[in-house]
Design a protein around this motif. Structure first.
Motif, PDB file in Angstrom:
ATOM      1  N   ILE A  81      12.399 -16.766   3.715  1.00 26.17           N
ATOM      2  CA  ILE A  81      11.644 -15.808   2.888  1.00 26.17           C
ATOM      3  C   ILE A  81      12.529 -14.604   2.591  1.00 26.17           C
ATOM      4  CG2 ILE A  81       9.567 -14.383   2.747  1.00 26.17           C
ATOM      5  CD1 ILE A  81       8.436 -16.317   4.978  1.00 26.17           C
ATOM      6  N   ARG A  82      12.657 -14.257   1.326  1.00 28.92           N
ATOM      7  CA  ARG A  82      13.503 -13.137   0.917  1.00 28.92           C
ATOM      8  C   ARG A  82      12.790 -11.816   1.195  1.00 28.92           C
ATOM      9  NH1 ARG A  82      16.505 -12.273  -4.968  1.00 28.92           N
ATOM     10  NH2 ARG A  82      17.615 -10.348  -4.394  1.00 28.92           N
ATOM     11  N   ILE A  83      13.507 -10.869   1.769  1.00 27.22           N
ATOM     12  CA  ILE A  83      12.945  -9.557   2.092  1.00 27.22           C
ATOM     13  C   ILE A  83      13.545  -8.515   1.153  1.00 27.22           C
ATOM     14  CG2 ILE A  83      12.579  -7.825   3.869  1.00 27.22           C
ATOM     15  CD1 ILE A  83      11.303 -10.528   4.480  1.00 27.22           C
ATOM     16  N   LEU A  84      12.686  -7.789   0.471  1.00 28.05           N
ATOM     17  CA  LEU A  84      13.091  -6.664  -0.371  1.00 28.05           C
ATOM     18  C   LEU A  84      12.607  -5.369   0.261  1.00 28.05           C
ATOM     19  CD1 LEU A  84      12.090  -8.096  -3.876  1.00 28.05           C
ATOM     20  CD2 LEU A  84      14.331  -8.224  -2.757  1.00 28.05           C
ATOM     21  N   GLU A  85      13.243  -4.265  -0.096  1.00 29.13           N
ATOM     22  CA  GLU A  85      12.817  -2.946   0.373  1.00 29.13           C
ATOM     23  C   GLU A  85      12.597  -2.033  -0.817  1.00 29.13           C
ATOM     24  OE1 GLU A  85      14.676  -1.935   4.620  1.00 29.13           O
ATOM     25  OE2 GLU A  85      16.224  -2.397   3.152  1.00 29.13           O
ATOM     26  N   ALA A  86      11.602  -1.151  -0.691  1.00 27.83           N
ATOM     27  CA  ALA A  86      11.285  -0.209  -1.761  1.00 27.83           C
ATOM     28  C   ALA A  86      10.768   1.083  -1.139  1.00 27.83           C
ATOM     29  CB  ALA A  86      10.258  -0.812  -2.719  1.00 27.83           C
ATOM     30  N   ALA A  87      10.386   2.024  -1.994  1.00 28.16           N
ATOM     31  CA  ALA A  87      10.032   3.370  -1.525  1.00 28.16           C
ATOM     32  C   ALA A  87       8.550   3.484  -1.203  1.00 28.16           C
ATOM     33  CB  ALA A  87      10.403   4.402  -2.581  1.00 28.16           C
ATOM     34  N   HIS A  88       8.262   4.394  -0.292  1.00 28.57           N
ATOM     35  CA  HIS A  88       6.895   4.751   0.098  1.00 28.57           C
ATOM     36  C   HIS A  88       6.907   6.213   0.523  1.00 28.57           C
ATOM     37  CE1 HIS A  88       3.422   5.172   2.795  1.00 28.57           C
ATOM     38  NE2 HIS A  88       2.877   4.198   2.084  1.00 28.57           N
ATOM     39  N   PRO A  89       5.901   7.025   0.166  1.00 24.47           N
ATOM     40  CA  PRO A  89       4.611   6.679  -0.448  1.00 24.47           C
ATOM     41  C   PRO A  89       4.603   6.680  -1.976  1.00 24.47           C
ATOM     42  CG  PRO A  89       4.574   8.971   0.220  1.00 24.47           C
ATOM     43  CD  PRO A  89       5.910   8.440   0.660  1.00 24.47           C
ATOM     44  N   VAL A  90       5.694   7.092  -2.610  1.00 23.99           N
ATOM     45  CA  VAL A  90       5.757   7.059  -4.072  1.00 23.99           C
ATOM     46  C   VAL A  90       6.720   5.945  -4.482  1.00 23.99           C
ATOM     47  CG1 VAL A  90       6.315   8.349  -6.160  1.00 23.99           C
ATOM     48  CG2 VAL A  90       5.271   9.532  -4.210  1.00 23.99           C
ATOM     49  N   SER A  91       6.296   5.086  -5.388  1.00 24.83           N
ATOM     50  CA  SER A  91       7.081   3.922  -5.804  1.00 24.83           C
ATOM     51  C   SER A  91       8.416   4.344  -6.416  1.00 24.83           C
ATOM     52  CB  SER A  91       6.301   3.119  -6.842  1.00 24.83           C
ATOM     53  OG  SER A  91       5.035   2.742  -6.339  1.00 24.83           O
ATOM     54  N   ASP A  92       9.382   3.419  -6.354  1.00 23.16           N
ATOM     55  CA  ASP A  92      10.643   3.610  -7.065  1.00 23.16           C
ATOM     56  C   ASP A  92      10.931   2.356  -7.893  1.00 23.16           C
ATOM     57  OD1 ASP A  92      11.459   1.740  -5.209  1.00 23.16           O
ATOM     58  OD2 ASP A  92      13.085   2.933  -4.367  1.00 23.16           O
ATOM     59  N   SER A  93      12.112   2.280  -8.482  1.00 23.34           N
ATOM     60  CA  SER A  93      12.421   1.154  -9.359  1.00 23.34           C
ATOM     61  C   SER A  93      12.392  -0.172  -8.619  1.00 23.34           C
ATOM     62  CB  SER A  93      13.798   1.358 -10.014  1.00 23.34           C
ATOM     63  OG  SER A  93      14.813   1.447  -9.030  1.00 23.34           O
ATOM     64  N   MET A  94      12.734  -0.165  -7.319  1.00 25.61           N
ATOM     65  CA  MET A  94      12.694  -1.411  -6.547  1.00 25.61           C
ATOM     66  C   MET A  94      11.259  -1.883  -6.335  1.00 25.61           C
ATOM     67  SD  MET A  94      15.416  -2.990  -5.974  1.00 25.61           S
ATOM     68  CE  MET A  94      14.635  -4.155  -4.861  1.00 25.61           C
ATOM     69  N   SER A  95      10.310  -0.957  -6.338  1.00 22.96           N
ATOM     70  CA  SER A  95       8.900  -1.345  -6.234  1.00 22.96           C
ATOM     71  C   SER A  95       8.502  -2.188  -7.433  1.00 22.96           C
ATOM     72  CB  SER A  95       8.007  -0.102  -6.157  1.00 22.96           C
ATOM     73  OG  SER A  95       8.411   0.768  -5.129  1.00 22.96           O
ATOM     74  N   GLU A  96       8.998  -1.807  -8.596  1.00 20.11           N
ATOM     75  CA  GLU A  96       8.686  -2.545  -9.812  1.00 20.11           C
ATOM     76  C   GLU A  96       9.417  -3.887  -9.829  1.00 20.11           C
ATOM     77  OE1 GLU A  96       7.890  -1.375 -14.440  1.00 20.11           O
ATOM     78  OE2 GLU A  96       9.534  -0.365 -13.403  1.00 20.11           O
ATOM     79  N   VAL A  97      10.670  -3.900  -9.407  1.00 19.86           N
ATOM     80  CA  VAL A  97      11.428  -5.151  -9.326  1.00 19.86           C
ATOM     81  C   VAL A  97      10.736  -6.126  -8.384  1.00 19.86           C
ATOM     82  CG1 VAL A  97      13.586  -6.185  -8.515  1.00 19.86           C
ATOM     83  CG2 VAL A  97      13.645  -4.118  -9.923  1.00 19.86           C
ATOM     84  N   ALA A  98      10.311  -5.618  -7.225  1.00 18.83           N
ATOM     85  CA  ALA A  98       9.637  -6.469  -6.246  1.00 18.83           C
ATOM     86  C   ALA A  98       8.361  -7.060  -6.814  1.00 18.83           C
ATOM     87  CB  ALA A  98       9.337  -5.666  -4.987  1.00 18.83           C
ATOM     88  N   ALA A  99       7.577  -6.246  -7.503  1.00 16.66           N
ATOM     89  CA  ALA A  99       6.321  -6.734  -8.084  1.00 16.66           C
ATOM     90  C   ALA A  99       6.580  -7.851  -9.081  1.00 16.66           C
ATOM     91  CB  ALA A  99       5.575  -5.585  -8.758  1.00 16.66           C
ATOM     92  N   MET A 100       7.609  -7.699  -9.905  1.00 17.75           N
ATOM     93  CA  MET A 100       7.921  -8.735 -10.895  1.00 17.75           C
ATOM     94  C   MET A 100       8.391 -10.021 -10.213  1.00 17.75           C
ATOM     95  SD  MET A 100       9.587  -6.645 -14.130  1.00 17.75           S
ATOM     96  CE  MET A 100      10.822  -5.743 -13.189  1.00 17.75           C
TER      97      MET A 100
END
Length: 419
Positions: A81-100
């Motif tokens: 399973i691939r693991i991605l990391e993104a920002a919290h509590p405010v989203s960043d560009s990786m949050s959008e990449v992860a969602a896609m």
């Protein structure tokens, strides 16, 4: 009991609560029947990587793949399973990449396939895909305003569901006709699955008008673009037949039960006041000080030695200048001020994910001499409370509790010890 002994007891109680929600032991117990076809693992939240690792280890003989996203610093290896990391509590560009990437992972599946969704607190920010008509900057601005407004987590996630192209059950719709099973570690008062990470795989019965009402209630500016996007009737709701199977595998109530058992091992009577306490952090501190004094002086509502246990998520409404701090350290500084050096009362409060707000501590411990020790080094506690600068106060007194990322999240645990 002295300060050292009280600290040992309180930390043991807190860690017992955290340990009860660790994904390694709880995930395998809730796994569904193995699929005839593929298993696609998706997920979002502070515990998602550890949950994914548990799934990968439990099903070595299943055709398994997937992608999950967690907070920066919370990743662990999860095999296939691939693991991605993104920002919290405010989203960043990786949050959008992860969602896609997560949305793409669940497309083109069959009825024989299984989508295993690993959902935990923090997923709302970590997996961000705006609805048509908005961009990521729009969502970031709204989220930042909500965080400072005093809105509770249910209100925040109501808005997030309606600004998202993936939350509010929409991810489960994308996965059809595959079976969807969600394993959920809850961090929200009431444990409503649609509130955890804004319910990407859970049917949503709220309306865009309700989301707009939240923004107006807290005087958050609503641009014409946001209003139009919210009210464009582009929401897609899950039918009863398409609803996913949602399983709560760890909750604040379970964590408090484990904390109570730890207290009993120390010969201390626990009293659980609730797993869903809300309101302003500093106001709750004043209320809890009154209850603790009643136990100390009169033996009500429980005889000492006792520990008052509570969970839930309070809020900090920021006006004007704000220093460093989170819900738990603000609660504790308010509690210490209200107790006025009452002997025989100590307390711990911390976020079970290991991060209180945006700082590097889970929370802190207060002692009968907390305020006086602060004064000795030039710290006036009420001033720090007024500036929402509780982290700085406890950093200076050496009373922060630092655990690092725990890889789980069942919200805040508060324990007040009365000897």
């Amino acid at each position: 009991m002295d300060n050292k002994g009280a600290a040992v007891v309180l930390q043991d109680i807190f860690h017992a609560a955290v340990d009860s929600a660790l994904p390694g032991p709880v995930v395998p117990l809730a796994m569904p029947e193995k699929p005839r076809g593929r298993c696609v693992v998706i997920g979002a939240g502070k515990a998602s990587a550890a949950m994914a690792a548990a799934v990968d280890a439990a099903w070595p003989d299943v055709d398994l793949s997937g992608v999950v996203v967690t907070r920066y610093g919370h990743a662990v290896p999860a095999g296939r399973i691939r693991i991605l990391e993104a920002a919290h509590p405010v989203s960043d560009s990786m949050s959008e990449v992860a969602a896609m990437m997560i949305a793409e992972a669940v497309r083109h599946l069959t009825p024989d396939d299984l989508v295993l969704a690993l959902i935990s607190g923090g997923g709302s920010a970590l997996m961000a895909l705006p609805i048509s008509g908005l961009n990521l900057a729009d969502k970031q601005k709204i989220t930042q305003s909500l965080l400072l407004s005093g809105a509770n987590i249910r209100e925040m996630n109501l808005v997030r569901r309606h600004l998202s192209a993936i939350k509010g059950g929409k991810l489960a719709l994308m996965a059809a006709p595959a079976r969807v099973v969600s394993l959920i570690i809850s961090d929200v008062p009431g444990d409503n699955p649609s509130d955890v990470a804004s319910g990407p795989t859970v049917a949503d019965t709220s309306t865009p008008e309700q989301a707009l009402a939240v923004l107006l209630r807290y005087n958050i500016p609503v641009s014409p673009e946001i209003r139009n996007a919210l009210l464009s009737k582009q929401e897609a709701y899950l039918s009863p037949a398409a609803q996913s199977d949602s399983r709560l595998i760890a909750t604040p109530a379970m964590a408090l039960k484990a904390a109570a058992e730890a207290a009993r091992r120390h010969g201390i009577m626990p009293l659980i006041l609730g797993d869903a306490l809300e309101g302003e952090s500093r106001e709750l501190g004043i209320v809890m000080a009154g209850i603790a004094r009643s136990v100390k002086l009169y033996g009500h509502p429980v005889k000492k030695p006792a520990v008052l246990l509570s969970g839930g998520e309070t809020t900090v409404t920021v006006t004007g200048f704000a220093g460093k701090g989170g819900r738990n350290t603000e609660f504790l500084l308010s509690l210490a001020c209200a107790l006025e050096a009452q002997e025989g009362i100590w307390a711990i409060a911390g976020d079970t994910d290991g991060i209180d707000g945006t700082e590097d501590a889970a929370g802190a411990i207060i002692y009968p001499d907390t305020i006086s020790r602060g004064s000795e080094v030039g710290l006036h506690a009420p001033d720090y409370l007024a500036k929402h600068d509780s982290y700085s106060f406890f950093h200076a007194t050496g009373d922060l509790v630092t655990t690092g990322p725990t890889l789980t999240n069942v919200n805040d645990i508060r324990a007040i010890l009365i000897s």
